[in-house]
Motif scaffolding. Structure first.
Motif, PDB file in Angstrom:
ATOM      1  N   GLU A 203       5.740  10.480   1.696  1.00 10.25           N
ATOM      2  CA  GLU A 203       5.105   9.298   1.108  1.00 10.25           C
ATOM      3  C   GLU A 203       5.846   8.062   1.585  1.00 10.25           C
ATOM      4  O   GLU A 203       7.066   8.063   1.696  1.00 10.25           O
ATOM      5  CB  GLU A 203       5.149   9.373  -0.413  1.00 10.25           C
ATOM      6  CG  GLU A 203       4.196  10.395  -0.984  1.00 10.25           C
ATOM      7  CD  GLU A 203       4.073  10.290  -2.497  1.00 10.25           C
ATOM      8  OE1 GLU A 203       4.399   9.216  -3.045  1.00 10.25           O
ATOM      9  OE2 GLU A 203       3.643  11.270  -3.103  1.00 10.25           O
TER      10      GLU A 203
ATOM     11  N   TYR B 167       0.842  -1.194   0.000  1.00  8.25           N
ATOM     12  CA  TYR B 167       0.000   0.000   0.000  1.00  8.25           C
ATOM     13  C   TYR B 167       0.883   1.253   0.000  1.00  8.25           C
ATOM     14  O   TYR B 167       1.951   1.269   0.585  1.00  8.25           O
ATOM     15  CB  TYR B 167      -0.913   0.003   1.231  1.00  8.25           C
ATOM     16  CG  TYR B 167      -1.849  -1.179   1.248  1.00  8.25           C
ATOM     17  CD1 TYR B 167      -2.999  -1.192   0.470  1.00  8.25           C
ATOM     18  CD2 TYR B 167      -1.585  -2.283   2.045  1.00  8.25           C
ATOM     19  CE1 TYR B 167      -3.858  -2.272   0.472  1.00  8.25           C
ATOM     20  CE2 TYR B 167      -2.439  -3.374   2.059  1.00  8.25           C
ATOM     21  CZ  TYR B 167      -3.575  -3.363   1.280  1.00  8.25           C
ATOM     22  OH  TYR B 167      -4.418  -4.439   1.288  1.00  8.25           O
ATOM     23  N   HIS B 168       0.376   2.313  -0.638  1.00  6.08           N
ATOM     24  CA  HIS B 168       1.102   3.579  -0.755  1.00  6.08           C
ATOM     25  C   HIS B 168       0.297   4.653  -0.023  1.00  6.08           C
ATOM     26  O   HIS B 168      -0.880   4.845  -0.292  1.00  6.08           O
ATOM     27  CB  HIS B 168       1.273   3.967  -2.227  1.00  6.08           C
ATOM     28  CG  HIS B 168       1.901   2.864  -3.039  1.00  6.08           C
ATOM     29  ND1 HIS B 168       3.240   2.612  -3.030  1.00  6.08           N
ATOM     30  CD2 HIS B 168       1.351   1.938  -3.855  1.00  6.08           C
ATOM     31  CE1 HIS B 168       3.508   1.594  -3.822  1.00  6.08           C
ATOM     32  NE2 HIS B 168       2.368   1.151  -4.330  1.00  6.08           N
TER      33      HIS B 168
ATOM     34  N   HIS C  76       5.581   3.421   1.696  1.00  2.00           N
ATOM     35  CA  HIS C  76       4.978   2.188   1.181  1.00  2.00           C
ATOM     36  C   HIS C  76       5.024   1.158   2.302  1.00  2.00           C
ATOM     37  O   HIS C  76       6.039   1.009   2.978  1.00  2.00           O
ATOM     38  CB  HIS C  76       5.762   1.657  -0.022  1.00  2.00           C
ATOM     39  CG  HIS C  76       6.037   2.713  -1.040  1.00  2.00           C
ATOM     40  ND1 HIS C  76       5.070   3.271  -1.831  1.00  2.00           N
ATOM     41  CD2 HIS C  76       7.188   3.351  -1.361  1.00  2.00           C
ATOM     42  CE1 HIS C  76       5.610   4.171  -2.617  1.00  2.00           C
ATOM     43  NE2 HIS C  76       6.907   4.251  -2.338  1.00  2.00           N
TER      44      HIS C  76
END
Length: 140
Positions: free
Chosen positions: A111, A101-102, A113
């Protein structure tokens, strides 16, 4: 339970021994014996067909020990859980990670992951603590 023990259970069951007698002889839990016999349709006094234990022998991918394959069961790649865990821990690059998932961290805006946990919000424990206890969002 080892492959050798499975073969012994099959032979003892065919010879007419009951679950408790087999459990005592092999030193294995009574429920383990029952589960194995029921799963493999082993009936007292009935000779087993050659389809139960095949002549196919493979080797453990970790230690190289021989593994006797059993018909109508998934092929075994490892002789035991210890070898399976050791092999996977040494070959992490071969694990097929399907659920990556990001996200964007609501605390720092970075950001990130993450594998396997779609409920995760923060990129790190520090960001979670800052948002939870220091009162709010600050994009640095």
């Amino acid at each position: 339970m080892t492959d050798n023990q499975k073969i012994q259970i099959i032979k003892l069951r065919a010879a007419g021994d009951g679950y408790s007698k087999i459990a005592q002889k092999l030193g294995i839990s009574l429920n383990t014996i029952k589960s194995f016999c029921r799963r493999n349709d082993l009936v007292v006094g009935v000779e087993i067909s050659d389809t139960k234990v095949t002549k196919e022998i493979t080797r453990c991918e970790n230690c190289g020990q021989e593994i006797r394959q059993i018909a109508k069961q998934k092929r075994k790649r490892f002789c035991c859980d210890k070898c399976r865990n050791a092999w996977w821990n040494n070959h992490l690059g071969q694990v097929k990670r399907k659920t990556v998932y990001h996200f964007t961290c609501p605390q720092c805006g970075k950001e990130f992951h993450i594998y396997g946990d779609k409920r995760r919000k923060y990129c790190s424990h520090d960001c979670y603590i800052a948002a939870r206890f220091k009162g709010g969002v600050s994009h640095e």
